[in-house]
Scaffold this active site. Structure first.
Site, PDB file in Angstrom:
ATOM      1  N   GLY A  90       0.825  -1.211   0.000  1.00  0.00           N
ATOM      2  CA  GLY A  90       0.000   0.000   0.000  1.00  0.00           C
ATOM      3  C   GLY A  90       0.846   1.243   0.000  1.00  0.00           C
ATOM      4  O   GLY A  90       2.078   1.171   0.105  1.00  0.00           O
ATOM      5  N   GLY A 110       0.520   8.678   2.782  1.00  0.00           N
ATOM      6  CA  GLY A 110       0.715  10.051   2.339  1.00  0.00           C
ATOM      7  C   GLY A 110       2.145  10.313   1.890  1.00  0.00           C
ATOM      8  O   GLY A 110       2.382  11.018   0.910  1.00  0.00           O
ATOM      9  N   GLY A 165       4.862   7.795   1.761  1.00  0.00           N
ATOM     10  CA  GLY A 165       5.735   6.666   1.439  1.00  0.00           C
ATOM     11  C   GLY A 165       4.933   5.454   1.045  1.00  0.00           C
ATOM     12  O   GLY A 165       3.723   5.534   0.844  1.00  0.00           O
ATOM     13  N   ASP A 201      -4.163   9.880  15.080  1.00  0.00           N
ATOM     14  CA  ASP A 201      -4.789   9.440  13.829  1.00  0.00           C
ATOM     15  C   ASP A 201      -5.479   8.089  14.059  1.00  0.00           C
ATOM     16  O   ASP A 201      -5.331   7.154  13.266  1.00  0.00           O
ATOM     17  CB  ASP A 201      -3.736   9.345  12.715  1.00  0.00           C
ATOM     18  CG  ASP A 201      -4.351   9.326  11.321  1.00  0.00           C
ATOM     19  OD1 ASP A 201      -5.547   9.678  11.186  1.00  0.00           O
ATOM     20  OD2 ASP A 201      -3.644   8.948  10.371  1.00  0.00           O
TER      21      ASP A 201
HETATM   22  N1  ATP Z   1       3.379  -3.659   9.305  1.00  0.00           N
HETATM   23  C1  ATP Z   1       2.546  -3.758   8.294  1.00  0.00           C
HETATM   24  N2  ATP Z   1       2.157  -4.966   7.830  1.00  0.00           N
HETATM   25  C2  ATP Z   1       1.275  -5.072   6.805  1.00  0.00           C
HETATM   26  N3  ATP Z   1       0.725  -4.011   6.172  1.00  0.00           N
HETATM   27  C3  ATP Z   1       1.076  -2.782   6.580  1.00  0.00           C
HETATM   28  C4  ATP Z   1       2.002  -2.590   7.654  1.00  0.00           C
HETATM   29  N4  ATP Z   1       2.156  -1.237   7.830  1.00  0.00           N
HETATM   30  C5  ATP Z   1       1.365  -0.646   6.921  1.00  0.00           C
HETATM   31  N5  ATP Z   1       0.722  -1.557   6.171  1.00  0.00           N
HETATM   32  C6  ATP Z   1      -0.234  -1.291   5.098  1.00  0.00           C
HETATM   33  O1  ATP Z   1       0.368  -0.468   4.131  1.00  0.00           O
HETATM   34  C7  ATP Z   1      -0.529   0.543   3.698  1.00  0.00           C
HETATM   35  C8  ATP Z   1       0.102   1.918   3.861  1.00  0.00           C
HETATM   36  O2  ATP Z   1       0.322   2.115   5.228  1.00  0.00           O
HETATM   37  P1  ATP Z   1       0.724   3.485   5.879  1.00  0.00           P
HETATM   38  O3  ATP Z   1       0.555   3.356   7.341  1.00  0.00           O
HETATM   39  O4  ATP Z   1       2.026   3.937   5.372  1.00  0.00           O
HETATM   40  O5  ATP Z   1      -0.215   4.435   5.215  1.00  0.00           O
HETATM   41  P2  ATP Z   1      -1.715   4.842   5.371  1.00  0.00           P
HETATM   42  O6  ATP Z   1      -2.177   4.577   6.772  1.00  0.00           O
HETATM   43  O7  ATP Z   1      -2.477   4.303   4.250  1.00  0.00           O
HETATM   44  O8  ATP Z   1      -1.382   6.313   5.126  1.00  0.00           O
HETATM   45  P3  ATP Z   1      -2.150   7.626   5.307  1.00  0.00           P
HETATM   46  O9  ATP Z   1      -2.562   7.636   6.779  1.00  0.00           O
HETATM   47  O10 ATP Z   1      -1.088   8.609   4.959  1.00  0.00           O
HETATM   48  O11 ATP Z   1      -3.293   7.536   4.350  1.00  0.00           O
HETATM   49  C9  ATP Z   1      -1.807   0.367   4.482  1.00  0.00           C
HETATM   50  O12 ATP Z   1      -2.727  -0.355   3.684  1.00  0.00           O
HETATM   51  C10 ATP Z   1      -1.408  -0.476   5.659  1.00  0.00           C
HETATM   52  O13 ATP Z   1      -2.446  -1.314   6.110  1.00  0.00           O
END
Ligand code: ATP
Length: 311
Positions: free
Chosen positions: A27, A30, A32, A140
């Site tokens: 995924g 914002g 990365g 958040d």
């Molecule tokens: N440790 C992890 N294991 C599996 N999937 C993950 C992990 N960390 C993040 N993800 C998945 O990767 C994606 C991006 O996560 P990230 O937390 O960077 O962004 P986000 O929450 O989508 O960002 P934003 O809050 O900026 O919209 C999400 O779908 C999240 O569920």
């Protein structure tokens, strides 16, 4: 002229970051992207952020998770590796499963069963309590930032909290609560923002708990009352107004009496207050034992309707 959007780091399948082999992208956030990666010991999640990114959110993620990894906290990913590689920073952490948002959206009524949502809600609050205890706010809180663990690790009953990009230290180096700023800009997701955020006030621990309560409603009922409102100020007013008619938010099958009591407590706390987590757990456990349903299995365990999502 506004700056062009930052270029996200793109890592093709098969590429290497130190000892980690990229399998696929999981995924994008914002600032990365998150990739599935492997090494000789198993599968992990690798999060990257370009070094030229203005908002260095990965730094905060590493700081918070590093602190929690040291203490062996219950609901957090463990950091396996971190560093700089070429033009980006990366962190490798525990790979987790589906988010509570994806799971609830996988049901026709967009909600989890009442026992499952109460039980996950208790874990979600424990995660916040652990984070607060090391001096950080999450800021958040939302179902998309909570996940369950992976079936292959036997972690279908474990709830994780993710994404510390918006976290903030609310204590100084001596553990004293920092003075609130006179005004703070709006941050986060409108649907889940606490009332203080709509008023541009400094957020405290009670605000994370307020938002956790909204999340609890969404997980159990499938929606919050302001779901269809788009105007930010109107959403803030709706959150304020619902205090007069809480039963319109805590719709069945929510345990209205317990959640009303939690909301009353949360609303009585100020920026400096140390939330009474144990009273919240007591009320949630009381609701769980009164709901007439067993706590386990969760909705995604073998034989349950959402099991197809976690296989
Ligand atoms: N440790 C992890 N294991 C599996 N999937 C993950 C992990 N960390 C993040 N993800 C998945 O990767 C994606 C991006 O996560 P990230 O937390 O960077 O962004 P986000 O929450 O989508 O960002 P934003 O809050 O900026 O919209 C999400 O779908 C999240 O569920």
């Amino acid at each position: 002229m506004t700056a062009p959007p930052p270029e996200l780091v793109q890592l093709p399948p098969g590429s290497m970051v130190e000892r980690w082999t990229i399998t696929k992208k999981l995924g994008e956030g914002g600032c990365g992207a998150v990739y599935l990666c492997t090494d000789a010991t198993g599968k992990y999640a690798l999060k990257v952020e370009g070094i030229s990114e203005q908002m260095q959110v990965l730094k905060m993620e590493v700081l918070v998770l590093g602190e929690l990894t040291k203490r062996g906290s219950r609901h957090f990913c463990k950091i396996e590796d971190k560093g700089r590689y070429g033009s980006f920073n990366y962190v490798v952490m525990t790979l987790v499963g589906k988010s509570l948002q994806d799971l609830r959206k996988g049901t026709p009524q967009q909600s989890l069963s009442v026992a499952c949502s109460l039980s996950c809600g208790i874990q979600a609050l424990e995660a916040l309590e652990d984070l607060h205890n090391i001096g950080y706010l999450h800021r958040d809180v939302k179902p998309g930032n909570y996940t369950i663990g992976r079936a292959e690790l036997n972690e279908l009953r474990k709830v994780y909290i993710l994404d510390f990009g918006m976290a903030r230290k609310f204590t100084d180096n001596n553990g004293i609560i920092r003075k609130p700023r006179a005004a703070a800009g709006f941050r986060g997701t409108v649907r889940y923002a606490p009332i203080a955020c709509h008023k541009n006030q400094e957020l405290g621990r009670k605000d994370d708990v307020e938002v956790w309560l909204y999340m609890q409603v969404e997980l159990t009922v499938g929606r919050v009352p302001w779901k269809e409102i788009t105007d930010m100020n109107a959403v803030g007013q709706a959150k304020q107004a619902i205090r007069n008619t809480p039963e319109k938010m805590f719709l069945p099958p929510c345990p209205v009496n317990e959640l009303k009591e939690i909301m009353r407590m949360v609303d009585s706390w100020d920026y400096f207050a140390d939330p009474n987590y144990s009273e919240c757990y007591r009320l949630m456990k009381q609701a769980l034992s009164n709901c007439g349903k067993p706590e386990f299995p969760y909705d995604w365990e073998p034989g349950m309707p959402l099991n197809y999502m976690v296989k």
